[in-house]
Design a protein around this motif. Sequence first.
Motif, mmCIF file in Angstrom:
data_model
loop_
_atom_site.group_PDB
_atom_site.id
_atom_site.type_symbol
_atom_site.label_atom_id
_atom_site.label_comp_id
_atom_site.label_asym_id
_atom_site.label_seq_id
_atom_site.Cartn_x
_atom_site.Cartn_y
_atom_site.Cartn_z
ATOM 1 N N ASP A 187 34.129 -57.250 -66.385
ATOM 2 C CA ASP A 187 33.589 -56.159 -65.516
ATOM 3 C C ASP A 187 32.649 -55.511 -66.300
ATOM 4 O O ASP A 187 32.305 -55.800 -67.204
ATOM 5 C CB ASP A 187 35.037 -55.319 -65.159
ATOM 6 C CG ASP A 187 35.487 -54.569 -66.508
ATOM 7 O OD1 ASP A 187 34.792 -54.647 -67.426
ATOM 8 O OD2 ASP A 187 36.753 -54.001 -66.386
ATOM 9 N N CYS A 203 32.993 -59.587 -60.112
ATOM 10 C CA CYS A 203 32.724 -58.069 -60.439
ATOM 11 C C CYS A 203 31.291 -57.955 -59.525
ATOM 12 O O CYS A 203 30.324 -58.861 -59.939
ATOM 13 C CB CYS A 203 32.581 -57.767 -61.927
ATOM 14 S SG CYS A 203 32.243 -55.910 -62.037
ATOM 15 N N ASP A 248 28.205 -52.988 -57.821
ATOM 16 C CA ASP A 248 28.717 -51.634 -57.847
ATOM 17 C C ASP A 248 29.786 -51.503 -58.622
ATOM 18 O O ASP A 248 30.323 -50.301 -58.857
ATOM 19 C CB ASP A 248 28.848 -51.062 -56.465
ATOM 20 C CG ASP A 248 30.009 -51.635 -55.692
ATOM 21 O OD1 ASP A 248 30.704 -52.665 -56.233
ATOM 22 O OD2 ASP A 248 30.521 -51.344 -54.734
ATOM 23 N N ALA A 290 32.971 -52.949 -58.297
ATOM 24 C CA ALA A 290 34.424 -53.257 -57.792
ATOM 25 C C ALA A 290 34.343 -54.575 -58.144
ATOM 26 O O ALA A 290 33.719 -55.517 -58.218
ATOM 27 C CB ALA A 290 34.027 -53.178 -56.169
ATOM 28 N N TRP A 330 36.299 -58.206 -56.747
ATOM 29 C CA TRP A 330 36.844 -58.756 -55.792
ATOM 30 C C TRP A 330 37.447 -60.208 -56.146
ATOM 31 O O TRP A 330 36.940 -60.855 -57.339
ATOM 32 C CB TRP A 330 35.462 -59.219 -54.695
ATOM 33 C CG TRP A 330 34.648 -57.966 -54.307
ATOM 34 C CD1 TRP A 330 33.972 -57.150 -54.751
ATOM 35 C CD2 TRP A 330 34.634 -57.972 -53.000
ATOM 36 N NE1 TRP A 330 33.430 -56.270 -53.915
ATOM 37 C CE2 TRP A 330 33.614 -56.553 -52.590
ATOM 38 C CE3 TRP A 330 35.015 -58.667 -51.820
ATOM 39 C CZ2 TRP A 330 33.426 -56.341 -51.560
ATOM 40 C CZ3 TRP A 330 34.535 -57.917 -50.427
ATOM 41 C CH2 TRP A 330 33.738 -56.975 -50.403
ATOM 42 N N ARG A 378 39.084 -56.372 -52.299
ATOM 43 C CA ARG A 378 38.085 -55.667 -52.962
ATOM 44 C C ARG A 378 38.838 -54.505 -53.772
ATOM 45 O O ARG A 378 39.413 -53.695 -53.179
ATOM 46 C CB ARG A 378 36.939 -54.682 -52.181
ATOM 47 C CG ARG A 378 36.122 -54.142 -52.830
ATOM 48 C CD ARG A 378 35.091 -53.390 -52.031
ATOM 49 N NE ARG A 378 34.046 -52.644 -52.784
ATOM 50 C CZ ARG A 378 34.087 -51.465 -53.122
ATOM 51 N NH1 ARG A 378 35.434 -50.695 -52.774
ATOM 52 N NH2 ARG A 378 33.156 -50.830 -53.808
ATOM 53 N N GLU A 394 38.778 -51.005 -56.473
ATOM 54 C CA GLU A 394 37.871 -50.101 -56.747
ATOM 55 C C GLU A 394 38.522 -49.563 -57.993
ATOM 56 O O GLU A 394 39.452 -48.802 -58.113
ATOM 57 C CB GLU A 394 37.664 -49.082 -55.632
ATOM 58 C CG GLU A 394 37.059 -48.017 -56.238
ATOM 59 C CD GLU A 394 35.509 -48.157 -56.707
ATOM 60 O OE1 GLU A 394 35.390 -48.164 -58.106
ATOM 61 O OE2 GLU A 394 34.754 -48.746 -55.797
ATOM 62 N N THR A 411 39.257 -45.575 -58.386
ATOM 63 C CA THR A 411 40.201 -45.019 -57.694
ATOM 64 C C THR A 411 41.486 -45.627 -57.596
ATOM 65 O O THR A 411 42.443 -45.176 -57.220
ATOM 66 C CB THR A 411 39.673 -44.985 -56.250
ATOM 67 O OG1 THR A 411 39.642 -46.105 -55.753
ATOM 68 C CG2 THR A 411 38.510 -44.187 -55.996
ATOM 69 N N HIS A 438 30.487 -51.564 -47.527
ATOM 70 C CA HIS A 438 31.406 -52.916 -48.596
ATOM 71 C C HIS A 438 32.161 -53.665 -47.325
ATOM 72 O O HIS A 438 32.774 -54.695 -47.873
ATOM 73 C CB HIS A 438 32.121 -52.263 -49.572
ATOM 74 C CG HIS A 438 31.561 -51.336 -50.401
ATOM 75 N ND1 HIS A 438 30.576 -51.637 -51.186
ATOM 76 C CD2 HIS A 438 31.994 -49.974 -50.759
ATOM 77 C CE1 HIS A 438 30.251 -50.566 -51.954
ATOM 78 N NE2 HIS A 438 31.104 -49.562 -51.574
#
Length: 321
Positions: free
Chosen positions: A94, A138, A141, A143, A145, A173, A175, A178, A227
């Motif tokens: 990541d 990765c 952005d 995120a 996946w 996906r 994040e 969050t 996205h």
Amino acid sequence: MSDLLRHPGPPDLVSSVDPPHAFDPRLSEVVSQHARLVSLYDEATFSEGPTWWPAKGVLVWSDIEGRRVLGWHPDGCVRVVVDATPFINGNTVDHGGDLIHCEHGTRRLSRTTPEGRYEPVVETYEGRRLNGPDDVVCAPDGAVWFTDPSYALRLPKQGTLAESELGHHSVYRFEPATGGLRRMADLGEPNGLAFAPDGRTLYVSDTSRTHGGDGHTLYAFPVGDDHVLGEPRVFAQVEPGIPDGFRVDSRGWVWTSSGAGIQIFSADGRPLGFIPTPQRASNCCFGPGERRLFITSMQHLYAIDLGSDPLRNNYESNIAF
């Protein structure tokens, strides 16, 4: 017990395989016909999930059935990175430099930090256990996946026999900022995935041919500003075998595993050529600067030098990158 599995030293030249074959002269400038496949390690059980880990300067890959994550170092030695794994398959790095794993046994994503700390990352979707994450990437952005087919539920040597709690095989996906997890697409058996260099296309393979379906297909999904994935198009049908794992290089070319080795396609889906391997290839990844391609194939970790003027396989005097 030592974690050293192979002492430093040069790899073995693979003499029982044909050289790379180009259908298009553009590929000859990237994979020379004089480049030769070498074996970096040959004592795994089922090799998968290769990725270059910059924080450690090591090529990491999974021995799924051997339940270990292994690391090849530029001096030629191989060491255990994570031992007694829950059937880890795919790996990626990541944006924070952590190694992200797909765990078949626990049916979740986890991470290993460069300092060696290990922790779960994603375990459920809408309160139900995942099928068994298979491959992970990765996005530009940040995120994460990943694909979630049924293999972990079907193959006792790579997971645990069980019924799906979800009833679908999907692409997700995650994040990290969050903790949000979104279901982005469904396929027969979603497997490998990778982004185009600009992040506007997501390639995903359907490998349902392995369980009675007809999927041996690479799909290209347009990625919207929010996205959300648009309607997919067939990018390529892979023969022989299936497009298990694959990578996209800086040119936008797709390098995919198959039953005969690594097949290379241009960004518009045109076959450029292939790199034969003695056994079916399961996955591949690039080393730093895309100067070397690493290939996982059954018990082996292979490599081949890239460029119109390859390193001439002078590993005895120049093993490192």
